[in-house]
Design a protein around this motif. Sequence first.
Motif, PDB file in Angstrom:
ATOM      1  N   VAL A 286       0.830  -1.211   0.000  1.00  0.00           N
ATOM      2  CA  VAL A 286       0.000   0.000   0.000  1.00  0.00           C
ATOM      3  C   VAL A 286       0.863   1.260   0.000  1.00  0.00           C
ATOM      4  CG1 VAL A 286      -1.639   1.356   1.361  1.00  0.00           C
ATOM      5  CG2 VAL A 286      -2.005  -1.107   1.044  1.00  0.00           C
ATOM      6  N   THR A 287       1.920   1.214   0.841  1.00  0.00           N
ATOM      7  CA  THR A 287       2.807   2.379   0.916  1.00  0.00           C
ATOM      8  C   THR A 287       3.499   2.644  -0.427  1.00  0.00           C
ATOM      9  OG1 THR A 287       3.223   1.906   3.236  1.00  0.00           O
ATOM     10  CG2 THR A 287       4.754   3.383   2.141  1.00  0.00           C
TER      11      THR A 287
ATOM     12  N   ALA B 234       3.879   5.863  -5.318  1.00  0.00           N
ATOM     13  CA  ALA B 234       3.888   5.900  -6.787  1.00  0.00           C
ATOM     14  C   ALA B 234       2.797   6.833  -7.315  1.00  0.00           C
ATOM     15  CB  ALA B 234       3.692   4.488  -7.337  1.00  0.00           C
ATOM     16  N   PHE B 235       1.581   6.712  -6.767  1.00  0.00           N
ATOM     17  CA  PHE B 235       0.479   7.581  -7.228  1.00  0.00           C
ATOM     18  C   PHE B 235       0.662   9.027  -6.795  1.00  0.00           C
ATOM     19  CE2 PHE B 235      -1.715   3.583  -8.062  1.00  0.00           C
ATOM     20  CZ  PHE B 235      -2.364   3.883  -9.239  1.00  0.00           C
ATOM     21  N   GLU B 236       1.299   9.200  -5.602  1.00  0.00           N
ATOM     22  CA  GLU B 236       1.532  10.566  -5.132  1.00  0.00           C
ATOM     23  C   GLU B 236       2.395  11.339  -6.134  1.00  0.00           C
ATOM     24  OE1 GLU B 236       4.013  11.057  -1.751  1.00  0.00           O
ATOM     25  OE2 GLU B 236       2.833  12.742  -0.999  1.00  0.00           O
ATOM     26  N   GLN B 237       3.442  10.682  -6.647  1.00  0.00           N
ATOM     27  CA  GLN B 237       4.302  11.342  -7.641  1.00  0.00           C
ATOM     28  C   GLN B 237       3.515  11.702  -8.895  1.00  0.00           C
ATOM     29  OE1 GLN B 237       7.366  12.454  -7.367  1.00  0.00           O
ATOM     30  NE2 GLN B 237       7.280  11.864  -5.209  1.00  0.00           N
TER      31      GLN B 237
ATOM     32  N   LEU C  18       1.277  14.634  -8.007  1.00  0.00           N
ATOM     33  CA  LEU C  18       2.052  15.870  -7.943  1.00  0.00           C
ATOM     34  C   LEU C  18       2.467  16.345  -9.336  1.00  0.00           C
ATOM     35  CD1 LEU C  18       4.334  15.221  -4.829  1.00  0.00           C
ATOM     36  CD2 LEU C  18       2.383  16.784  -5.009  1.00  0.00           C
ATOM     37  N   SER C  19       2.867  15.368 -10.173  1.00  0.00           N
ATOM     38  CA  SER C  19       3.255  15.737 -11.541  1.00  0.00           C
ATOM     39  C   SER C  19       2.073  16.326 -12.291  1.00  0.00           C
ATOM     40  CB  SER C  19       3.782  14.502 -12.274  1.00  0.00           C
ATOM     41  OG  SER C  19       4.930  14.011 -11.642  1.00  0.00           O
ATOM     42  N   ALA C  20       0.882  15.691 -12.084  1.00  0.00           N
ATOM     43  CA  ALA C  20      -0.318  16.211 -12.753  1.00  0.00           C
ATOM     44  C   ALA C  20      -0.656  17.612 -12.256  1.00  0.00           C
ATOM     45  CB  ALA C  20      -1.504  15.273 -12.520  1.00  0.00           C
ATOM     46  N   LYS C  21      -0.530  17.814 -10.929  1.00  0.00           N
ATOM     47  CA  LYS C  21      -0.803  19.140 -10.368  1.00  0.00           C
ATOM     48  C   LYS C  21       0.170  20.174 -10.915  1.00  0.00           C
ATOM     49  CE  LYS C  21      -4.275  18.617  -7.478  1.00  0.00           C
ATOM     50  NZ  LYS C  21      -5.521  19.396  -7.655  1.00  0.00           N
ATOM     51  N   GLU C  22       1.448  19.764 -10.964  1.00  0.00           N
ATOM     52  CA  GLU C  22       2.460  20.694 -11.467  1.00  0.00           C
ATOM     53  C   GLU C  22       2.185  21.062 -12.936  1.00  0.00           C
ATOM     54  OE1 GLU C  22       7.317  21.011 -11.872  1.00  0.00           O
ATOM     55  OE2 GLU C  22       6.381  19.236 -10.986  1.00  0.00           O
ATOM     56  N   ALA C  23       1.797  20.023 -13.723  1.00  0.00           N
ATOM     57  CA  ALA C  23       1.463  20.297 -15.124  1.00  0.00           C
ATOM     58  C   ALA C  23       0.266  21.220 -15.228  1.00  0.00           C
ATOM     59  CB  ALA C  23       1.179  18.984 -15.851  1.00  0.00           C
ATOM     60  N   GLU C  24      -0.702  21.014 -14.327  1.00  0.00           N
ATOM     61  CA  GLU C  24      -1.893  21.867 -14.335  1.00  0.00           C
ATOM     62  C   GLU C  24      -1.536  23.314 -14.004  1.00  0.00           C
ATOM     63  OE1 GLU C  24      -6.173  22.118 -11.997  1.00  0.00           O
ATOM     64  OE2 GLU C  24      -5.003  20.274 -11.921  1.00  0.00           O
ATOM     65  N   VAL C  25      -0.630  23.476 -13.004  1.00  0.00           N
ATOM     66  CA  VAL C  25      -0.200  24.824 -12.628  1.00  0.00           C
ATOM     67  C   VAL C  25       0.558  25.494 -13.778  1.00  0.00           C
ATOM     68  CG1 VAL C  25       1.337  26.119 -11.097  1.00  0.00           C
ATOM     69  CG2 VAL C  25      -0.167  24.346 -10.159  1.00  0.00           C
TER      70      VAL C  25
END
Length: 413
Positions: free
Chosen positions: A55-56, A61-64, A67-74
């Motif tokens: 799970v960890t 893996a999904f957190e990265q 974050l990458s998706a958020k960064e791309a959105e920003v």
Amino acid sequence: MRNLARKLRELSARYFPERQMYFRTNGVVRFITVSERTQLIFVGLLLTLLTWVIVTSVFFAFEQQILSAKEAEVQQANREYELVNQQFEALKNDIEQTARNLEQRQIYLQQLIDTDQSLSEQADQAEKQEAAPAAEASEAKGGGADLISHVFSSKNKQQEYNARLKELDYYRFELNRIENQQRELAEVMIRGISGKLAYIDNTLEKSGIKTDKLMQIAQDRPSSELAGQGGPLVVFADGFDETLPPSEPFARLQAHYNKLIDLEAAIQSMPVAIPAKKYYISSGFGPRRDPFRKTMAQHHGLDMAGWWKTPIYASGNGVVTKAGRNGAYGNFIEIDHGNGFKSRYGHLSKILVKRGQQVSVEQQIALMGSTGRSTSPHLHYEIWFNGKPINPLKLFKAAEDVLKIKRQEYSRS
């Protein structure tokens, strides 16, 4: 459920039977009994640990990815914001350029109003007329929203965007309102100038001078009325109405006004003053019976008979180009008035000016006589325009209107 519990107990008994673990220490053999329950607890702990690790790992893996998706959105939002910013700047520059053009137009209009009293009166009347409704002015060109439209995910950026859009809309609205007022004023001034041009046309027609020819001469040479002016040509303002279609009010206003000032300047040169105070016309302009040969001949002047030594005056401002004996003319004076106009005075008894002298209108220049090919005391008076003689009597008849134009005491025909 009972069957399931029974099956689980059977599986547990099959795979996790009680086991003994033997140890031999110093020749002594010992053993530990591991019960089924202990094995189940151990396996349970082992599975829990394995699950936690999985799970960890998945979470990281999904957190990265998140974050990458958020960064791309920003980054995308920043690019969009930058693009909108560029559009704002372009629109702002366009508005500033429009404001500069309107300012130059206002200066031009004010110059016309300051230099022409009749245009000033028409401008005052135009101001009293009801202005075009502001809403219509805004609707005619639209606001900034019709050029820039965007929805931001950020509330703060959306508020900032809306505030800037509202500010641009206000400026565009004000500029449209001012432009409409200036266009209306230009139309009013065009009507006023057209009336003055019609007045000039009628006056020139009465004097026997073609407007187009006078315009051509006036445009080909600087007017004497503009003497003392010069310096390098400096464009009035960058892009100031240089590219306007001919149908635009300001293009038509400039064309009308340029024609008006050229004609008014050229008319200042027209010699319309009568060169003798006391006279009668003894022979007119055009074909006549020659007094000496008794045959038909062309008479290029007007014979103004009077007493000996009757004062002769200059019919307009100008420069004496000839002064002295001149064949059949006898004692003769020629004055160049500029813009193609010349006046000639013949059969004089005495000349009071000399060649190259500057004379002013109604300045005495000679005395009437009968020198040269003359039968009795008279003034042979000629007016030449563009190298051709014209009838002085027509200029006498048009003199009152010409003087009104010279004194700027006319408005329309």
